[in-house]
Design a protein around this motif. Structure first.
Motif: not given
Length: 197
Positions: A138-160
């Motif tokens: 088996l190949a073990h694959i990871v797909i990541g989706v990441e906001h590329w700005d470590v200095w900016r806090e996420p804006e909006g409802a955390v669960e959403a």
């Protein structure tokens, strides 16, 4: 010269479903991108940033698990709009993930493991497919989706935001599993599972 940056001649603005070669982002994931970025239109991806190209890169790299995170594509807001850089990556792992997830992540029931936070999500899935050497298992694959700005806090409802990141990561993972012709789509459901595991 007025100091305004020149727009490249081949510059295009597209809907989310047209990003990353047009097969990576489902309509549902496109709506999730709007939750994440506040936008429904984005800079077009470069021609080399497609699911097909990323899958070819995985086939070429496999079974080397030292390649590090490689881009599937990046998502940028259009020129003149607030900057937002979302990085979508692939990675190969030696085995399925074990142990607990970091406390800021919510675990979801997709693939071998899926985790989502307010600024990133990862889907791990196993693939045995006709494009990968069967003798290696088996190949073990990871797909990541990441906001590329470590200095900016996420804006909006955390669960959403968690749901939105997980939806995009699922969409790209499913597209990748199909492109690699993984058995049973790598165990990924057709739609994202957003309830905590």
């Amino acid at each position: 010269m007025d100091g305004t940056p020149k727009t490249p001649k081949d510059y295009k603005i597209v809907a989310g479903t047209e990003l990353c070669g047009g097969r990576a982002v489902s309509a549902e994931a496109s709506r999730a991108l709007k939750v994440i970025t506040g936008m429904s239109r984005f800079e077009a991806s470069g021609e080399e940033y497609t699911i097909a190209q990323a899958a070819a890169d995985i086939v070429e790299a496999y079974p080397d698990t030292t390649v590090g995170r490689e881009d599937v594509c990046r998502v940028y807001t259009p020129i003149g709009m607030p900057d937002f850089d979302l990085r979508i990556t692939w990675d190969l792992r030696y085995s399925a993930p074990t142990g607990p997830s970091a406390p800021n992540f919510t675990r979801l029931k997709m693939g071998e493991r899926a985790v989502a936070a307010a600024d990133k999500a990862y889907v791990f899935f196993a693939c045995r497919g006709t494009r990968l050497p069967d003798s290696l298992g088996l190949a073990h694959i990871v797909i990541g989706v990441e906001h590329w700005d470590v200095w900016r806090e996420p804006e909006g409802a955390v669960e959403a935001l968690k749901d939105a990141y997980a939806t995009v990561a699922h969409s790209v993972s499913l597209a990748m599993a199909k492109e690699l012709r993984c058995e049973k789509n790598g165990g990924l459901p057709e739609r994202p599972v957003l309830d905590p595991a």
